[in-house]
Motif scaffolding. Structure first.
Motif, PDB file in Angstrom:
ATOM      1  N   GLU A  40     -20.031 -14.330 -17.056  1.00 13.85           N
ATOM      2  CA  GLU A  40     -18.848 -13.751 -16.419  1.00 13.85           C
ATOM      3  C   GLU A  40     -19.185 -13.263 -15.012  1.00 13.85           C
ATOM      4  O   GLU A  40     -20.334 -12.902 -14.710  1.00 13.85           O
ATOM      5  CB  GLU A  40     -18.338 -12.563 -17.255  1.00 13.85           C
ATOM      6  N   ASP A  41     -18.165 -13.239 -14.137  1.00 15.87           N
ATOM      7  CA  ASP A  41     -18.362 -12.729 -12.781  1.00 15.87           C
ATOM      8  C   ASP A  41     -18.951 -11.320 -12.831  1.00 15.87           C
ATOM      9  O   ASP A  41     -18.473 -10.459 -13.574  1.00 15.87           O
ATOM     10  CB  ASP A  41     -17.027 -12.689 -12.030  1.00 15.87           C
ATOM     11  N   GLY A  42     -19.991 -11.103 -12.031  1.00 10.30           N
ATOM     12  CA  GLY A  42     -20.596  -9.779 -11.952  1.00 10.30           C
ATOM     13  C   GLY A  42     -21.785  -9.575 -12.856  1.00 10.30           C
ATOM     14  O   GLY A  42     -22.546  -8.618 -12.674  1.00 10.30           O
ATOM     15  N   SER A  81     -26.629 -13.998 -10.234  1.00  9.39           N
ATOM     16  CA  SER A  81     -25.394 -13.547 -10.871  1.00  9.39           C
ATOM     17  C   SER A  81     -24.480 -14.754 -11.062  1.00  9.39           C
ATOM     18  O   SER A  81     -24.611 -15.773 -10.369  1.00  9.39           O
ATOM     19  CB  SER A  81     -24.687 -12.486 -10.018  1.00  9.39           C
ATOM     20  N   THR A 124     -20.737 -16.479 -10.862  1.00  8.76           N
ATOM     21  CA  THR A 124     -19.603 -16.290  -9.972  1.00  8.76           C
ATOM     22  C   THR A 124     -18.697 -17.517  -9.995  1.00  8.76           C
ATOM     23  O   THR A 124     -19.145 -18.628 -10.275  1.00  8.76           O
ATOM     24  CB  THR A 124     -20.074 -16.018  -8.518  1.00  8.76           C
ATOM     25  N   SER A 125     -17.440 -17.293  -9.682  1.00 11.67           N
ATOM     26  CA  SER A 125     -16.510 -18.407  -9.540  1.00 11.67           C
ATOM     27  C   SER A 125     -16.372 -18.818  -8.080  1.00 11.67           C
ATOM     28  O   SER A 125     -15.624 -19.743  -7.758  1.00 11.67           O
ATOM     29  CB  SER A 125     -15.130 -18.020 -10.095  1.00 11.67           C
ATOM     30  N   ASN A 130     -26.443 -21.489  -3.881  1.00 10.85           N
ATOM     31  CA  ASN A 130     -25.338 -21.659  -4.815  1.00 10.85           C
ATOM     32  C   ASN A 130     -25.707 -22.818  -5.737  1.00 10.85           C
ATOM     33  O   ASN A 130     -25.822 -23.965  -5.274  1.00 10.85           O
ATOM     34  CB  ASN A 130     -24.036 -21.989  -4.072  1.00 10.85           C
ATOM     35  N   ARG A 141     -17.700 -23.007 -11.782  1.00 13.92           N
ATOM     36  CA  ARG A 141     -18.562 -21.837 -11.907  1.00 13.92           C
ATOM     37  C   ARG A 141     -19.889 -22.119 -11.231  1.00 13.92           C
ATOM     38  O   ARG A 141     -20.434 -23.228 -11.320  1.00 13.92           O
ATOM     39  CB  ARG A 141     -18.776 -21.445 -13.370  1.00 13.92           C
TER      40      ARG A 141
END
Length: 500
Positions: free
Chosen positions: A251-253, A267, A269-270, A281, A289
């Motif tokens: 999940e984000d975060g 982490s 992130t979307s 990235n 994602r």
């Protein structure tokens, strides 16, 4: 099926384990690997990866595991390699590993010709000499015969094993994101770049979804390994992706740190992060994602060096590590201002300098070898704090919670230091060194009918087993905050010396 067989092919060892529907882990096995170093060149013989898989499989069958009980094979592996294989999928030379920056001249040329902004916009990443594409161009210039004879340039150690088992040359989007020639949005090779620099697109492996079946174990693979012919083989995922899944980060975060030979902080992130700092990235297991990841060239390798230099024993000896950690635990961490810049192998983030090296600041006649060893572990922790600030947002008044995995998490003394330096609550799952293998196993859950939602699988992984939590020592906060600000000034001050 009773088991998913999962393998994590790293730099120093290959881990294998059998996983059941409830994420139970059985018969974990490690096989050590050798790294070839020639000056700044870092290489490895691909055949030892396949040999390790054969040894692990043989150990399972020896204790009664039946090949018919293993329903799928899945893998994670080191990324950013350049592994040229011939028509028979034989390695044409040792693999050029991720830590090898021999493509620096080629990457600089591409930056000048393609434009740094355009590279960032298309790949969602930066370009440097450690990426696979510049290494391919290095081969084209310096080992032309090998370049011409190459059927496929594989990207990850697990790609080679998958090819040997199935005959298929493929890689996953996570690994492909570390090549310097994958479109970060479409997850396809940038064919105009390949053609511009004389690399036939057909020489690049097919990019397949991590959880896709790229093939089945063929007759030769079955005879060599003992796995049943026809067993499905997944494409697998680069080690950072597997570690992210194994850490339960989706999940984000969500944030975690990996401390192996090298390390990273990442982490889920979307979106996409700014990569000018050297962060990456990485395409995650599903479209839309990403993994925002900041790599560190110096982590467990710095710990290993410190044990050898200041621990009074051999770095590979378990007792030496225990004695070193006990000495660190007894050291007063609030007594002086000794700092260590841990760039023993250059650095990739937050600075990009292959010529950087390690150095101590603040040594005095009273400085002990135990304090110097402690400073090494603190130095890696300061580097982790720098990259943590890149990939994670800290909410005002809230304490960030970071999951720590990898072999470095076995050192309790180091975990305490990292919690104090990062100013975070550090959660260390038991046997965290096996979580990348568990993450790779998650790729097979859909095929096995054990689960289809990666977010739910990751939440379940977080609830597995026992975890130890380290809370920052508030009495050391002011000192570490002050030292951290001093640490950040070391590299800019000494960088001109590295440039010479």
């Amino acid at each position: 099926m009773r088991y998913i067989a999962s393998f994590d092919i790293g730099t120093t060892n290959v881990k294998g384990m059998l996983v059941t529907a409830d994420a139970g882990i059985f018969l974990e096995t490690n096989i050590e690997l050798k790294v070839l170093r020639h000056g700044d060149y870092v290489e490895q013989e691909p055949e030892q990866w396949y040999d390790a898989i054969k040894q692990i499989a043989a150990s399972w069958f020896k204790v009664g595991i039946k090949s018919k009980d293993i329903g799928v094979l899945t893998f994670s592996g080191q990324m950013q390699d350049c592994i040229p294989v011939g028509d028979g999928l034989e390695p044409l030379r040792p693999a050029i590993l991720y830590a090898d920056g021999r493509g620096t001249e080629q990457s600089a040329r591409m930056i000048a010709e393609l434009g740094e902004d355009d590279i960032h916009a298309l790949t969602e990443n930066h370009m440097d000499g450690t990426l696979t594409f510049p290494k391919i161009l290095w081969l084209k210039e310096y080992e032309e015969e090998t370049f011409r004879a190459t059927k496929s340039f594989l990207v990850s150690s697990k790609d080679y094993v998958v090819a040997r088992l199935t005959g298929v040359c493929a890689t996953d989007p996570t690994s492909a994101a570390t090549t310097g020639c994958m479109d970060g949005r479409t997850r396809e090779w940038v064919r105009p770049w390949l053609e511009r620099y004389g690399v036939e697109p057909d020489k690049m492996p097919e990019i397949r979804a991590s959880d896709s079946v790229v093939g089945t174990v063929h007759a030769g693979g079955a005879a060599a390994t003992g796995f049943a012919e026809g067993t499905p083989v997944l494409c697998g995922i680069g080690d950072a992706g597997a570690a992210t899944l194994g850490a339960g980060v989706y999940e984000d975060g969500d944030v975690y740190a990996y401390v192996g030979t090298t390390g990273w902080v990442a982490s889920a992130t979307s979106g996409y992060i700014d990569v000018r700092s050297g962060a990456f990235n990485l395409a995650y297991v599903e479209d839309g994602r990403q993994i925002a990841i900041a790599p560190l060239s110096n982590a467990g390798n710095a710990h290993q060096w410190a044990v050898s230099a200041f621990g009074g024993g051999r770095s590979g000896n378990l007792m030496s590590y225990q004695q070193f950690d006990e000495a660190v635990s007894r050291t007063d961490r609030g007594s002086d201002d000794v700092l260590f810049l841990p760039y023993l192998n250059g650095e990739r983030c937050p600075v990009q300098d292959v010529n950087a090296s390690g150095c101590f600041i603040g040594l005095k006649p009273t400085t002990t070898k135990e304090r110097m060893g402690t400073a090494v572990l603190e130095g890696v922790a300061y580097s982790m704090r720098q990259v943590l600030d890149l990939v994670a947002e800290r909410q005002p008044g809230a304490r960030l919670r970071v999951t720590l995995i990898g072999g470095g998490a076995k050192s309790k003394a180091w975990c305490r230091i990292m919690a104090d330096v990062l100013g975070c609550e550090l959660v260390v799952p038991k046997d965290s060194q096996y979580l990348p293998s568990l993450g790779a196993a998650a790729l097979g859950f859909r095929l096995a009918g054990w689960g289809s939602d990666y977010a739910a699988i990751c939440r379940a992984f977080k609830g597995l087993g026992i975890a130890e939590t380290y809370v920052p020592d508030e009495s050391l906060r002011e000192r570490y905050d002050r030292q951290y600000e001093r640490f950040k000034r070391i590299y800019p001050a000494v960088a001109p010396l590295f440039a010479e």
